[in-house]
Enzyme design. Structure first.
Site, PDB file in Angstrom:
ATOM      1  N   LYS A  95     -54.405 -65.111 -39.644  1.00 24.83           N
ATOM      2  CA  LYS A  95     -54.499 -66.456 -40.205  1.00 24.83           C
ATOM      3  C   LYS A  95     -55.636 -66.486 -41.230  1.00 24.83           C
ATOM      4  O   LYS A  95     -56.713 -65.915 -40.997  1.00 24.83           O
ATOM      5  CB  LYS A  95     -54.774 -67.415 -39.047  1.00 24.83           C
ATOM      6  CG  LYS A  95     -54.736 -68.890 -39.340  1.00 24.83           C
ATOM      7  CD  LYS A  95     -54.930 -69.634 -38.020  1.00 24.83           C
ATOM      8  CE  LYS A  95     -54.849 -71.144 -38.156  1.00 24.83           C
ATOM      9  NZ  LYS A  95     -54.957 -71.796 -36.823  1.00 24.83           N
ATOM     10  N   SER A 171     -51.508 -75.100 -36.280  1.00 23.86           N
ATOM     11  CA  SER A 171     -51.782 -74.657 -37.631  1.00 23.86           C
ATOM     12  C   SER A 171     -51.523 -73.172 -37.862  1.00 23.86           C
ATOM     13  O   SER A 171     -51.504 -72.715 -39.004  1.00 23.86           O
ATOM     14  CB  SER A 171     -53.244 -74.968 -37.963  1.00 23.86           C
ATOM     15  OG  SER A 171     -54.119 -74.282 -37.076  1.00 23.86           O
ATOM     16  N   SER A 195     -52.856 -74.747 -31.430  1.00 24.41           N
ATOM     17  CA  SER A 195     -52.426 -74.197 -32.720  1.00 24.41           C
ATOM     18  C   SER A 195     -51.973 -72.755 -32.678  1.00 24.41           C
ATOM     19  O   SER A 195     -51.506 -72.227 -33.686  1.00 24.41           O
ATOM     20  CB  SER A 195     -53.556 -74.339 -33.747  1.00 24.41           C
ATOM     21  OG  SER A 195     -53.775 -75.694 -34.062  1.00 24.41           O
TER      22      SER A 195
END
Length: 527
Positions: A95, A171, A195
């Protein structure tokens, strides 16, 4: 089957046995990325074509040259009879909140689009030291603020590999999509309210949120520092255990990282669940949400197919020898989202103050502007809507005149949620649970644009995951079937530092459901 479709543990086996090289595995992953990912996320706001809407768009940047050098290093070590490490030659994505020296770390925000990190996050460093190959950085909600990956400043946003008209979740949506589409076998995400687990459920992967402090946060762009947890997304439970083994442990750069020894997560993975006590709570079978007119907290049941998936998982675990304890009370679960809404925004507003255009990142305004004007223009032009909303709300609810009414009350609710878990996991108490089995999400993935930028409605996609962040306990999401062609996830929550036990239960569920037809389904983008 392509090399990129193998699990991480299968890849390490064939590389160590010289059936394939690390370079060959990497090339297979790069070929898959080229086939299904489409153009990478960027600040270019050009309209998406029909072809773009059929691609995954998980990546912001692909680090092909660096990855090739790392793969060649693994192959040299294998040839020389050296041990490359636990994850020898396994490609992974990260990420884009993880700092990697010499690469851009954007947090999917314009304000960090030109930020090149001078150092590497502890988790990335540990993975590379154990032979894993970083293929690239993947997209996310801007600064991790969201549950769909639609708030990213880097377009096109990621799309769900099972149906590209639907969101990946967030996310860590880019992480989940990159694993589900076979671009990499492992990805590194972060979990603040779910997330990791929520996008894992939406995309049909395994997602593990460790106990707070089990994995170092050093080198990660922060959202809410008391809630953020780094963790793995993978294709199966064994791979999650492998990745967690590589990244867990104390870190002298992070004072919140736990100093407790890291157990061998693989040692008891196949030992089954006989004698374990696993709970079901009706408080996790109800969706709580505010009435837009009165503000009253209303409830409705979860969709039938999600409830059926949880009950089916309970049956599998019962048949494997676990004792299923029903009607476990978790009365404060319904207040988890409102409490998170306050606490996370106070911490987010605090963390966002560092982005001012002075030290690094985007700088707004023009030469000759005074300092205050430069601050205002930098933040106005550099932040998207979600960071701005969090700054405004965080400053409001933490103000002296409102702190008791909102922030301090939210902290009290957080403590009540923690006590709910302490009660059910107390080995001398009435329930003595080893784990609580719940849905991961309130629904399967929703269509892109369906939430319409509604921050409140979006937050309720995390209703069943956020309690674990309040309490600091570990959780793992597992694929458990499909609803109208979209994955469904189930969740296991356990007491502090019980990751080994949760992985063991998750593995038992995998084995018990291995022959079910849904296990053979493939994402739309791979057909």
């Amino acid at each position: 089957m392509e090399l990129c479709d193998l699990t991480a543990h299968e890849i390490t086996e064939i590389i160590r046995s010289k059936q394939a090289s690390a370079v060959e595995v990497l090339q297979s992953c790069l070929k898959r990325i080229a086939a299904v990912d489409g153009k990478p996320g960027s600040l270019d706001s050009a309209a998406e074509s029909e072809e773009d809407r059929k691609k995954v768009h998980a990546f912001i940047s692909v680090l092909e040259e660096d990855a090739l050098q790392d793969a060649q290093k693994v192959d040299r070590m294998i040839q020389n009879g050296e041990d490359p490490g636990l994850l020898a030659g396994v490609p992974f994505s990260a990420k884009d909140v993880y700092c990697v020296e010499g690469t851009y770390t954007t947090a999917a925000s314009k304000i960090l689009a030109n930020f090149k990190s001078p150092y590497t996050a502890t988790t990335i460093q540990r993975l590379k030291e154990k032979g894993a190959i970083l293929v690239g950085k993947v997209n996310l909600d801007e600064f991790t603020y969201g549950s769909s990956n639609e708030s990213s400043a880097f377009k096109p946003i990621p799309r769900n590999p099972w149906n590209t008209a639907y969101v990946t979740g967030g996310s860590s949506g880019g992480s989940a999509a990159s694993v589900a589409a076979g671009e990499v076998p492992l990805s590194l995400g972060t979990d603040t309210a779910g997330s990791i687990r929520q996008p894992a459920a939406f995309c049909g992967t395994v997602g593990c949120k460790p106990t707070y402090g089990r994995v170092s946060r050093y080198g990660i762009v922060a959202f809410a520092s008391s809630l953020d947890c780094p963790g793995p997304l993978s294709r199966d439970v064994r791979d999650a255990a492998l990745m967690l083994q590589a990244i867990a442990g104390a870190d002298r750069y992070d004072s919140t990282a736990a100093s407790l020894p890291v157990p061998n997560y693989l040692a008891a993975l196949e030992d089954g669940v006989r004698g374990k006590r696993i709970g079901l709570s009706t408080d996790y079978f109800q969706i709580s949400y505010p009435d837009p007119e009165s503000g009253e907290l209303l409830q409705k049941p979860v969709p039938d197919e999600i409830l059926a998936a949880v009950q089916h998982a309970a049956d599998i675990l019962r048949d494997a020898g676990a004792e299923i304890i029903e009607n476990v009370p978790m009365p404060n679960t319904r207040y988890a989202i409102p409490a998170f809404f306050v606490i996370s925004r106070v911490e987010a507003a605090s963390n966002l103050h560092r982005y001012d255009g002075v030290k690094y990142g985007y700088r707004g305004g023009k030469p000759g502007d005074d300092l205050l004007s430069m601050y205002r223009k930098t933040r106005n032009e550099g932040f998207g809507m979600q960071p701005k909303l969090r700054v405004l709300m965080g400053m409001y609810v933490s103000g002296a005149q409102y702190a008791e009414q909102y922030y301090n009350r939210a902290l009290k609710v957080r403590a009540m949620i923690r006590r709910d878990f302490e009660r059910i996991f107390d080995h001398k108490g009435s329930y003595r649970l080893d784990a609580l089995l719940t849905p991961t999400t309130t629904t399967p993935a929703f269509q892109i644009g369906a939430m319409g930028g509604d921050s409140v409605l979006m937050q309720y996609a995390d209703q069943f995951t956020v309690s674990a962040n309040h309490a600091g306990i570990p959780g793992i999401s597992l694929p458990a079937g499909f609803s109208n062609g979209l994955p469904i996830g189930i969740q296991l929550l356990g007491p502090d530092f019980s990751e080994a036990s949760l992985l063991q239960i998750g593995r038992a569920f995998e084995k018990g459901s291995a022959a079910e037809p849904w296990r053979t389904m493939k994402p739309e983008v791979l057909k």
